[in-house]
Structure formats: structure tokens, C-alpha cells
Design an enzyme around this catalytic site. Structure first.
Site, PDB file in Angstrom:
ATOM      1  N   ASP A 142       0.861  -1.174   0.000  1.00 58.97           N
ATOM      2  CA  ASP A 142       0.000   0.000   0.000  1.00 58.97           C
ATOM      3  C   ASP A 142       0.904   1.234   0.000  1.00 58.97           C
ATOM      4  O   ASP A 142       2.088   1.149   0.350  1.00 58.97           O
ATOM      5  CB  ASP A 142      -0.881  -0.034   1.257  1.00 58.97           C
ATOM      6  CG  ASP A 142      -1.756   1.193   1.394  1.00 58.97           C
ATOM      7  OD1 ASP A 142      -2.338   1.634   0.387  1.00 58.97           O
ATOM      8  OD2 ASP A 142      -1.849   1.718   2.525  1.00 58.97           O
ATOM      9  N   ASP A 157      -0.273   5.084   0.839  1.00 63.32           N
ATOM     10  CA  ASP A 157      -0.545   6.118   1.844  1.00 63.32           C
ATOM     11  C   ASP A 157      -0.459   5.574   3.265  1.00 63.32           C
ATOM     12  O   ASP A 157      -1.161   4.628   3.633  1.00 63.32           O
ATOM     13  CB  ASP A 157      -1.930   6.721   1.618  1.00 63.32           C
ATOM     14  CG  ASP A 157      -2.021   7.471   0.297  1.00 63.32           C
ATOM     15  OD1 ASP A 157      -0.970   7.763  -0.300  1.00 63.32           O
ATOM     16  OD2 ASP A 157      -3.151   7.771  -0.134  1.00 63.32           O
ATOM     17  N   ASP A 176     -10.956  24.079  -3.159  1.00 63.81           N
ATOM     18  CA  ASP A 176     -10.513  22.695  -3.352  1.00 63.81           C
ATOM     19  C   ASP A 176      -9.310  22.374  -2.478  1.00 63.81           C
ATOM     20  O   ASP A 176      -9.255  21.325  -1.832  1.00 63.81           O
ATOM     21  CB  ASP A 176     -10.154  22.456  -4.822  1.00 63.81           C
ATOM     22  CG  ASP A 176     -11.370  22.513  -5.721  1.00 63.81           C
ATOM     23  OD1 ASP A 176     -12.262  21.675  -5.546  1.00 63.81           O
ATOM     24  OD2 ASP A 176     -11.420  23.394  -6.603  1.00 63.81           O
ATOM     25  N   THR A 229      -2.782   0.646  -4.677  1.00 61.05           N
ATOM     26  CA  THR A 229      -3.215   1.847  -3.985  1.00 61.05           C
ATOM     27  C   THR A 229      -4.418   2.495  -4.650  1.00 61.05           C
ATOM     28  O   THR A 229      -4.614   2.364  -5.864  1.00 61.05           O
ATOM     29  CB  THR A 229      -2.059   2.861  -3.932  1.00 61.05           C
ATOM     30  OG1 THR A 229      -2.510   4.095  -3.368  1.00 61.05           O
ATOM     31  CG2 THR A 229      -1.495   3.144  -5.326  1.00 61.05           C
ATOM     32  N   ALA A 230      -5.214   3.201  -3.851  1.00 62.10           N
ATOM     33  CA  ALA A 230      -6.321   3.990  -4.394  1.00 62.10           C
ATOM     34  C   ALA A 230      -5.821   5.258  -5.083  1.00 62.10           C
ATOM     35  O   ALA A 230      -6.558   5.916  -5.805  1.00 62.10           O
ATOM     36  CB  ALA A 230      -7.296   4.359  -3.283  1.00 62.10           C
ATOM     37  N   LYS A 246      -8.966  -4.209  -4.095  1.00 64.18           N
ATOM     38  CA  LYS A 246      -7.526  -4.496  -4.076  1.00 64.18           C
ATOM     39  C   LYS A 246      -7.273  -5.999  -4.104  1.00 64.18           C
ATOM     40  O   LYS A 246      -6.363  -6.471  -4.791  1.00 64.18           O
ATOM     41  CB  LYS A 246      -6.869  -3.888  -2.833  1.00 64.18           C
ATOM     42  CG  LYS A 246      -6.592  -2.396  -2.918  1.00 64.18           C
ATOM     43  CD  LYS A 246      -5.716  -1.967  -1.757  1.00 64.18           C
ATOM     44  CE  LYS A 246      -5.388  -0.499  -1.808  1.00 64.18           C
ATOM     45  NZ  LYS A 246      -4.498  -0.087  -0.688  1.00 64.18           N
ATOM     46  N   ASP A 304      -1.291  -0.371   6.227  1.00 63.66           N
ATOM     47  CA  ASP A 304      -1.551   0.240   7.535  1.00 63.66           C
ATOM     48  C   ASP A 304      -3.028   0.231   7.884  1.00 63.66           C
ATOM     49  O   ASP A 304      -3.394   0.514   9.024  1.00 63.66           O
ATOM     50  CB  ASP A 304      -1.091   1.705   7.521  1.00 63.66           C
ATOM     51  CG  ASP A 304      -2.006   2.560   6.649  1.00 63.66           C
ATOM     52  OD1 ASP A 304      -2.747   3.404   7.193  1.00 63.66           O
ATOM     53  OD2 ASP A 304      -2.007   2.360   5.419  1.00 63.66           O
ATOM     54  N   ASN A 317      -9.002  -1.204   6.061  1.00 64.99           N
ATOM     55  CA  ASN A 317      -9.693  -1.324   4.779  1.00 64.99           C
ATOM     56  C   ASN A 317      -8.996  -2.310   3.843  1.00 64.99           C
ATOM     57  O   ASN A 317      -9.592  -2.761   2.861  1.00 64.99           O
ATOM     58  CB  ASN A 317      -9.804   0.044   4.099  1.00 64.99           C
ATOM     59  CG  ASN A 317     -10.754   0.969   4.825  1.00 64.99           C
ATOM     60  OD1 ASN A 317     -11.882   0.611   5.131  1.00 64.99           O
ATOM     61  ND2 ASN A 317     -10.288   2.169   5.138  1.00 64.99           N
TER      62      ASN A 317
END
Length: 254
Positions: free
Chosen positions: A19, A21, A47, A125-126, A170, A193, A196
Site C-alpha cells: 500500500d 498512503d 478545493d 493503492t487507491a 484491491k 496500515d 480497509n
């Protein structure tokens, strides 16, 4: 579906999934993407303020599914109308200025330990694919699986191609990649970490909770998974386990 572009490999391949982040780096990479987009006039103050809040909350209290999804979707929306080359250049800029200084040395060293064993190392990763790919290339990793944005006539539409690469998605994509490269998931590794990512961690035979949130820590303790604190002692123990338990892979001479 997320396209897997890995070349065919021998059937003794081993993959280590990392992952990004708060596992490979401190904080949320989507925040740095939005900040650079603001510098270039792509987004406005409203934003960047929203992304700053997401970043602060993410670092302070960990990942929240709803907030994370909102941040990811907005990060993808702002790239609409821009060429892929422009976004790659943006990703290269944020890597040098924002991501590199925030990489966790312990996790990067562990990724390189897997490479030394002959393993493929993939980021999963997202984070948008074009950002994840730059990180993987700069670190000398095998590749990256990230959230993809649809492109038409060379321009990004800002719409997702498939789903945000998060949660059960994932695990699905990791399984597809393992099949593509000829890897047995029981021999593969995953590092994260976040609770999810429990589906991803559960899909492989060797799972490590890195810098884990409270829910993942509890789950890892219950399941007997390795927990790696981000310090020298944690890295030393994780390296020993990779050296002792991970299958070495010889590269084909072809």
C-alpha cells in the site's frame, strides 16, 4: 476492471504488494496531487482547503472510508480535460518535492529486501495510477496498480475507469496480477496500515500490518499476523522474516 500489464512470468514468481498512503509514505498522496494542481491553476482555494482538511485528518486519526472516497473522487475529477503527459509531469513534480521527503525509509528498505529475493514488488493503492507508477519507477519497483481515469482522444475525462482501487477491489486486482505472473498467492506478501486492506492482506499467505490503525492492529493480533512498527527494531524483525521465510526466485536467463 483494472488492466494488468505485467509480462508473463515463470510459475515460481512471488509478489510483494505494498500500500502507499501511510504505509510507504506519510500522509495521503492525493493531497499532494491537489496541491500541485492548485499551484498550476487547475483548482481553486476551496478545493485545496478541502484537501488540506483531508490530509490533516488522515495523518491525525487515520483513514476514514467516506472521507477517503470523497478525496479520491475529487482528485480524479480535477484531472479532467488534461493530457496524460501533463499529469505524468505533475506526478514527477510532486514525487521530488512532496513524496520523496515523506517516504518511510523502513518500508522502502523492506520493498528492496523483496527485490533482492527476486520477488516482484507492486504498489497497490487507491492513488491515481499515474502517480503510483511514477513512485514505483523512481524506487525501482516492478510496477504499480492504482485507480485509473478514463481517457478519450488523449485527454482524461475525470471519470473512473472501473472502481477506486480500495477495499475488496484491491484483493480482486492482486489475485488477477498473481494469476498473470504465475504467482501462488500463498507465497505472496502484502503490507498495509489500514483495516480497509484486510481483504488484500487476507488474500496472501504472508501479511504484515505496517504502522497499523487501531482496527487493523486488533485484527492482526487476533489472526496472529505480523505487526511492524515503523522503527529500526520493527524493520530488523520484518527483514529477518523475509530472509527466513520468503521463497527466493531465480530470474530467467532468457
Amino acid at each position: 476492471m483494472h488492466e494488468v500489464t505485467a509480462p508473463p512470468s515463470s510459475h515460481n514468481a512471488v509478489v510483494a504488494f505494498f500500500d502507499v498512503d501511510n504505509t510507504l509514505m506519510r500522509g495521503a498522496s492525493a493531497y499532494y496531487l491537489s496541491k500541485e494542481a492548485w499551484r498550476r491553476g487547475i483548482v481553486g482555494w476551496r478545493d485545496i482547503a478541502r484537501f488540506a482538511w483531508h490530509q490533516f485528518r488522515f495523518v491525525a486519526v487515520g483513514e476514514n472510508h467516506k472521507h477517503m472516497m470523497n478525496a479520491r473522487e475529487r482528485a480524479l475529477e480535477i484531472v479532467g480535460g488534461h493530457s496524460m503527459q501533463t499529469l505524468i509531469e505533475l506526478a514527477e513534480t510532486i514525487y521530488e518535492r512532496d513524496i520523496l521527503p515523506n517516504l518511510w525509509p523502513e518500508t522502502v528498505d523492506l520493498a528492496k529486501e523483496h527485490l533482492a529475493k527476486g520477488h516482484e514488488v507492486w504498489l497497490i493503492t487507491a492513488t491515481p495510477q499515474f502517480v503510483a507508477q511514477v513512485i514505483a519507477e523512481r524506487l525501482g519497483l516492478t510496477g504499480a496498480l492504482g485507480t485509473r481515469v478514463r481517457a478519450e482522444d488523449g485527454l482524461l475525462t475525470g471519470e473512473l475507469e472501473g472502481h477506486v482501487l480500495h477495499g475488496p477491489e484491491k484483493a480482486t486486482v492482486a489475485t488477477e496480477l498473481a494469476e498473470r505472473v504465475g504467482a501462488d498467492l500463498a507465497e505472496c506478501w502484502a503490507y498495509s496500515d489500514s483495516s480497509n486492506d484486510i481483504p488484500l492482506l487476507s488474500a496472501v499467505g504472508n501479511r504484515v500490518a505496517v504502522n497499523a490503525d487501531v482496527k487493523l492492529t486488533h485484527h492482526a493480533q487476533t489472526m496472529g499476523w505480523q505487526i511492524m512498527p515503523l522503527n529500526r527494531a520493527g524493520l530488523k524483525e520484518a527483514r529477518k522474516r523475509v530472509k527466513r521465510q520468503a521463497k527466493s526466485v531465480r530470474k530467467s536467463s532468457r
